[in-house]
Design an enzyme around this catalytic site. Sequence first.
Site, PDB file in Angstrom:
ATOM      1  N   TYR A 144      48.653  37.552  55.780  1.00 10.68           N
ATOM      2  CA  TYR A 144      49.167  37.831  54.587  1.00 10.68           C
ATOM      3  C   TYR A 144      48.598  39.310  53.658  1.00 10.68           C
ATOM      4  O   TYR A 144      49.718  39.670  52.433  1.00 10.68           O
ATOM      5  CB  TYR A 144      47.296  37.498  53.703  1.00 10.68           C
ATOM      6  CG  TYR A 144      47.056  37.573  52.543  1.00 10.68           C
ATOM      7  CD1 TYR A 144      48.200  36.821  51.751  1.00 10.68           C
ATOM      8  CD2 TYR A 144      46.286  38.526  51.479  1.00 10.68           C
ATOM      9  CE1 TYR A 144      47.476  37.400  49.299  1.00 10.68           C
ATOM     10  CE2 TYR A 144      45.867  39.095  50.205  1.00 10.68           C
ATOM     11  CZ  TYR A 144      46.434  37.729  49.225  1.00 10.68           C
ATOM     12  OH  TYR A 144      46.479  38.235  48.119  1.00 10.68           O
ATOM     13  N   ARG A 151      55.161  42.619  48.638  1.00 10.20           N
ATOM     14  CA  ARG A 151      55.373  41.928  47.070  1.00 10.20           C
ATOM     15  C   ARG A 151      54.928  43.372  46.253  1.00 10.20           C
ATOM     16  O   ARG A 151      54.842  43.445  44.574  1.00 10.20           O
ATOM     17  CB  ARG A 151      54.272  41.561  47.186  1.00 10.20           C
ATOM     18  CG  ARG A 151      53.534  40.534  45.092  1.00 10.20           C
ATOM     19  CD  ARG A 151      52.639  39.736  45.663  1.00 10.20           C
ATOM     20  NE  ARG A 151      50.943  40.096  45.949  1.00 10.20           N
ATOM     21  CZ  ARG A 151      50.265  39.134  46.163  1.00 10.20           C
ATOM     22  NH1 ARG A 151      50.216  37.668  45.725  1.00 10.20           N
ATOM     23  NH2 ARG A 151      49.377  39.014  46.335  1.00 10.20           N
ATOM     24  N   TYR A 201      42.173  47.476  45.051  1.00 10.66           N
ATOM     25  CA  TYR A 201      40.973  47.341  46.347  1.00 10.66           C
ATOM     26  C   TYR A 201      41.718  48.745  47.084  1.00 10.66           C
ATOM     27  O   TYR A 201      42.237  48.790  47.516  1.00 10.66           O
ATOM     28  CB  TYR A 201      41.166  45.652  47.424  1.00 10.66           C
ATOM     29  CG  TYR A 201      41.020  44.558  46.474  1.00 10.66           C
ATOM     30  CD1 TYR A 201      39.963  44.890  45.156  1.00 10.66           C
ATOM     31  CD2 TYR A 201      41.547  43.463  47.334  1.00 10.66           C
ATOM     32  CE1 TYR A 201      39.480  43.540  45.014  1.00 10.66           C
ATOM     33  CE2 TYR A 201      40.980  42.863  46.495  1.00 10.66           C
ATOM     34  CZ  TYR A 201      40.031  42.567  45.734  1.00 10.66           C
ATOM     35  OH  TYR A 201      39.280  41.114  45.196  1.00 10.66           O
ATOM     36  N   ARG A 214      42.906  38.795  37.298  1.00 14.79           N
ATOM     37  CA  ARG A 214      42.528  37.822  37.450  1.00 14.79           C
ATOM     38  C   ARG A 214      42.210  36.283  36.897  1.00 14.79           C
ATOM     39  O   ARG A 214      42.157  35.649  37.164  1.00 14.79           O
ATOM     40  CB  ARG A 214      40.557  38.230  37.104  1.00 14.79           C
ATOM     41  CG  ARG A 214      39.616  39.300  38.401  1.00 14.79           C
ATOM     42  CD  ARG A 214      40.386  39.109  39.803  1.00 14.79           C
ATOM     43  NE  ARG A 214      39.890  40.437  40.391  1.00 14.79           N
ATOM     44  CZ  ARG A 214      39.673  39.992  42.027  1.00 14.79           C
ATOM     45  NH1 ARG A 214      39.823  38.683  42.581  1.00 14.79           N
ATOM     46  NH2 ARG A 214      39.110  41.113  42.288  1.00 14.79           N
ATOM     47  N   GLU A 329      37.738  28.812  48.264  1.00 14.87           N
ATOM     48  CA  GLU A 329      38.058  29.428  46.801  1.00 14.87           C
ATOM     49  C   GLU A 329      38.991  28.458  45.731  1.00 14.87           C
ATOM     50  O   GLU A 329      38.914  27.085  46.281  1.00 14.87           O
ATOM     51  CB  GLU A 329      39.776  30.118  47.021  1.00 14.87           C
ATOM     52  CG  GLU A 329      40.430  30.611  46.227  1.00 14.87           C
ATOM     53  CD  GLU A 329      41.962  31.495  46.549  1.00 14.87           C
ATOM     54  OE1 GLU A 329      42.953  31.919  45.987  1.00 14.87           O
ATOM     55  OE2 GLU A 329      41.722  32.370  47.942  1.00 14.87           O
TER      56      GLU A 329
END
Length: 345
Positions: A144, A151, A201, A214, A329
């Site tokens: 990931y 990305r 982050y 979000r 999730e």
Amino acid sequence: MFHISDRMTDTTVASLLEGRDAAGAGVLANVRFGTYGAGPTLAGGAVELPIHMTHGRQHEFTETWSAAQAVTTGRYEELVYAHDDERLFCAGYIPASGGYARDAERAYSHIFELTDQLGFPDLFRMWNYLGSINDPNESGMETYRDFCVGRAEAFAFHGKDMPAATGAGSLGDGLSFYLLSGRMGSATHIENPHQVPAYRYPVRYGPKAPSFARATYLAQAGGNGESQRLFISGTASIIGHETQHVGDVEAQCYVALSNIDQLISAANLERHDVRIKRDDLRFDAVKVYVRRSTDIPLVASRCARYFDDRETSIAYLNVDICRSDLLVEIEAIASVRAQQGYTVE
């Protein structure tokens, strides 16, 4: 615009040809969550994307994204797409390899080129499903995190705003992805004051932070209920940027739902110049990703208390999640209750 069916039946629109306008409204895409995965194709005038996300046929389901007007389909590089006058659906697949960063950057760059060329520059929802999402690649980096590098570099190079997104594991190999994009000015991206924006982050989560908001609010021309939707990203037990309640699925589920509650509160939406009351929203479709199959009954009971199952279609997927210490999730699509003609089957 969207519905979930619990049967893996074909939805087709007759007399649509690749690259040609349809005579009337139809289907943009069918995303089939089932027991096998493959690259996207065009069939019956719509995009077909199978993703290996279920352990048995009894759990299979299909997302169908419908069109408001005539549909045009086509291909660009590794991408397959369909669009009407309002929105674009695009999908792709990257085969498994020792590292995803370069291929992810290339695929996302092609996405941005395509959306700009076709006049749908505002991405409002993206999904990414990676096989072996928590495993190390050939250089030792988690899959990931490796994907996030490519990305992020594509977003930075093309200067694009980051939309709502989900990054979850799949049961197959490779990376399956799909997205929705709209006309200029149609999307507003929303953050949660209880969480650090994912794109900020710290480096402890990887050399490049995840590239998503979000939630994204979509308002199309006219501004009536039918044109207003809220796309909520995959939401987990994270406060600030740290995972909460490691090992405790019930507590993690509570935090995830609390994060959704905070995200869609009237006060938070107003901070983003979206003036919708919480009670005006109806949850139409929800997908819940659960790492351990034995936790699904408990998670389902908690979600049933939060979401009105008389109005909401909920699918549960037993797959891995983007952080190895996350157990659940939750993502959702909500619409304004006053709208007409938007159905979940």
